[in-house]
Design an enzyme around this catalytic site. Structure first.
Site, PDB file in Angstrom:
ATOM      1  N   ASP A   9       0.875  -1.183   0.000  1.00  0.00           N
ATOM      2  CA  ASP A   9       0.000   0.000   0.000  1.00  0.00           C
ATOM      3  C   ASP A   9       0.904   1.223   0.000  1.00  0.00           C
ATOM      4  OD1 ASP A   9      -2.255   1.714   0.296  1.00  0.00           O
ATOM      5  OD2 ASP A   9      -1.976   1.769   2.459  1.00  0.00           O
ATOM      6  N   SER A  10       0.305   2.368  -0.259  1.00  0.00           N
ATOM      7  CA  SER A  10       1.073   3.615  -0.205  1.00  0.00           C
ATOM      8  C   SER A  10       1.470   3.952   1.237  1.00  0.00           C
ATOM      9  CB  SER A  10       0.226   4.752  -0.764  1.00  0.00           C
ATOM     10  OG  SER A  10      -0.941   4.877   0.025  1.00  0.00           O
ATOM     11  N   TYR A  41      -0.370   8.340  -2.498  1.00  0.00           N
ATOM     12  CA  TYR A  41      -0.251   8.120  -3.941  1.00  0.00           C
ATOM     13  C   TYR A  41      -1.396   8.823  -4.675  1.00  0.00           C
ATOM     14  CZ  TYR A  41       3.102   4.197  -3.506  1.00  0.00           C
ATOM     15  OH  TYR A  41       4.197   3.397  -3.272  1.00  0.00           O
ATOM     16  N   GLY A  42      -2.502   8.968  -3.978  1.00  0.00           N
ATOM     17  CA  GLY A  42      -3.739   9.418  -4.621  1.00  0.00           C
ATOM     18  C   GLY A  42      -3.700  10.831  -5.186  1.00  0.00           C
ATOM     19  N   CYS A  72      -4.129  -1.121  -2.218  1.00  0.00           N
ATOM     20  CA  CYS A  72      -4.207   0.334  -2.372  1.00  0.00           C
ATOM     21  C   CYS A  72      -5.061   0.592  -3.602  1.00  0.00           C
ATOM     22  CB  CYS A  72      -2.798   0.883  -2.569  1.00  0.00           C
ATOM     23  SG  CYS A  72      -2.720   2.631  -2.979  1.00  0.00           S
ATOM     24  N   GLU A 151      -3.549   8.499   8.773  1.00  0.00           N
ATOM     25  CA  GLU A 151      -2.111   8.303   9.025  1.00  0.00           C
ATOM     26  C   GLU A 151      -1.681   9.065  10.289  1.00  0.00           C
ATOM     27  OE1 GLU A 151       0.475   6.795   6.729  1.00  0.00           O
ATOM     28  OE2 GLU A 151      -1.053   5.932   5.437  1.00  0.00           O
ATOM     29  N   CYS A 183     -10.749   3.105  -0.765  1.00  0.00           N
ATOM     30  CA  CYS A 183      -9.413   3.395  -0.248  1.00  0.00           C
ATOM     31  C   CYS A 183      -9.225   2.521   0.991  1.00  0.00           C
ATOM     32  CB  CYS A 183      -9.310   4.870   0.125  1.00  0.00           C
ATOM     33  SG  CYS A 183      -7.766   5.284   0.960  1.00  0.00           S
ATOM     34  N   THR A 184      -8.082   1.878   1.061  1.00  0.00           N
ATOM     35  CA  THR A 184      -7.893   0.915   2.160  1.00  0.00           C
ATOM     36  C   THR A 184      -7.679   1.599   3.521  1.00  0.00           C
ATOM     37  OG1 THR A 184      -5.573   0.743   1.492  1.00  0.00           O
ATOM     38  CG2 THR A 184      -7.066  -0.993   0.755  1.00  0.00           C
ATOM     39  N   HIS A 185      -7.543   2.905   3.512  1.00  0.00           N
ATOM     40  CA  HIS A 185      -7.479   3.618   4.798  1.00  0.00           C
ATOM     41  C   HIS A 185      -8.874   3.790   5.413  1.00  0.00           C
ATOM     42  CE1 HIS A 185      -3.484   4.747   3.436  1.00  0.00           C
ATOM     43  NE2 HIS A 185      -3.241   5.326   4.588  1.00  0.00           N
TER      44      HIS A 185
HETATM   45  N1  DGL Z   1      -4.647   3.194   0.929  1.00  0.00           N
HETATM   46  C1  DGL Z   1      -4.468   3.947  -0.285  1.00  0.00           C
HETATM   47  C2  DGL Z   1      -5.644   3.679  -1.225  1.00  0.00           C
HETATM   48  O1  DGL Z   1      -6.294   2.699  -1.041  1.00  0.00           O
HETATM   49  C3  DGL Z   1      -4.237   5.324   0.118  1.00  0.00           C
HETATM   50  C4  DGL Z   1      -4.265   6.292  -0.927  1.00  0.00           C
HETATM   51  C5  DGL Z   1      -3.149   7.229  -1.114  1.00  0.00           C
HETATM   52  O2  DGL Z   1      -2.018   6.913  -0.856  1.00  0.00           O
HETATM   53  O3  DGL Z   1      -3.453   8.303  -1.590  1.00  0.00           O
HETATM   54  O4  DGL Z   1      -5.949   4.344  -2.162  1.00  0.00           O
END
Ligand code: DGL
Length: 267
Positions: A9-10, A41-42, A72, A151, A183-185
């Site tokens: 994941d990011s 990353y988004g 992610c 985060e 989003c996995t967050h």
């Molecule tokens: N957990 C990432 C996702 O599912 C986080 C996104 C990010 O890094 O912007 O998109």
């Protein structure tokens, strides 16, 4: 033969997927890479996300992963096809099961999606849903502030609730009946999200589906680890701070020891 599952994941959001994988596959060795030095990353361009995803994949393979999970949505919606072309290992990702689950759950074909800007602008969800359900309405909302909130460990603060409410208002106004957590967050904010969108709206979180898909794959290949092989799961992050360590406890509990990884090298 036991195969190591590699998950990336990011940042630390992918641990919500790890949590489900470990429930089903407690003795299967697992290695995690969270690119905390370069998260989010988004907000990045597709080219950058693809390059990062490629480097994350190489890192996991170099550390013994035999199958890969893109935990992610930003990376999955942007980089899956490239990774599948470039790597021969089996790749699981979070987008496909989210779509399947949303299609199975929606009754009025009014589907909401929340995710990062990269995920929302990729249009991957909308296209895939319309290919299967042409008259479905898909309402997408980018929520760029949610990843940094998670985060930072702001999981239940008043400010987080206000921000979630503001992001969800347009979707609520459209009377969606199903909401994809793209989003996995976001699963760690699920309670607040459910409260703000309304309890009748079905929430889609693909983590458990992915765990099932990985389980079925390993079972079919006779690669399930029935007992612990003495291999400890390893959790790497590209930047390690006390805050990251603290927030990770909320995701997975005390048993996780984060290790600092060097950023994967570019070719
Ligand atoms: N957990 C990432 C996702 O599912 C986080 C996104 C990010 O890094 O912007 O998109």
């Amino acid at each position: 033969m036991s195969v190591t599952i590699g998950v990336f994941d990011s940042g630390i959001g992918g641990l919500t997927v790890v949590r489900e994988i470990k429930k089903l596959l407690p003795t299967q060795p697992l290695i995690y890479f969270g690119d905390t030095a370069r998260t989010p990353y988004g907000t990045k361009s597709p080219e950058t996300i693809i390059q990062y995803a490629r480097e994350d994949t190489k890192f996991l393979l170099e550390h013994g992963a035999g199958i890969l999970v893109i935990a992610c949505h930003s990376a999955a919606s942007t980089a899956t096809s490239t990774l599948k072309q470039e790597f021969s290992e089996p790749i699981f990702e979070v987008v496909t099961p989210s779509i399947e689950q949303a299609l199975a759950l929606t009754r009025r074909k009014n589907i909401g999606l929340i995710g990062t800007r990269a995920t929302v602008t990729s249009d991957v969800y909308e296209k895939a849903i319309h290919a299967r359900l042409p008259d479905a309405k898909v309402y997408s909302q980018a929520c760029p502030l949610l990843v940094p909130l998670v985060e930072e460990g702001w999981l239940k603060t008043r400010e987080s609730r206000m921000i979630v409410k503001k992001y969800l208002r347009p979707l609520k106004n459209q009377q969606i009946d199903t909401l994809i957590l793209g989003c996995t967050h976001y699963p760690v904010l699920k309670q607040i999200i459910q409260e703000k969108i309304g309890k009748k709206v079905k929430i889609v979180d693909p983590s458990a589906e992915i765990a099932h898909a990985v389980y079925s794959y390993l079972e079919a290949k006779d690669q399930l680890s029935e007992k612990s092989h003495g291999l400890e799961d390893r959790f790497f992050v590209s930047d390690l701070t006390p805050t990251t360590q603290e927030v990770v406890q909320c995701f997975l509990g005390n048993r996780v020891r984060l290790e600092k990884a060097s950023l994967p090298k570019r070719e």
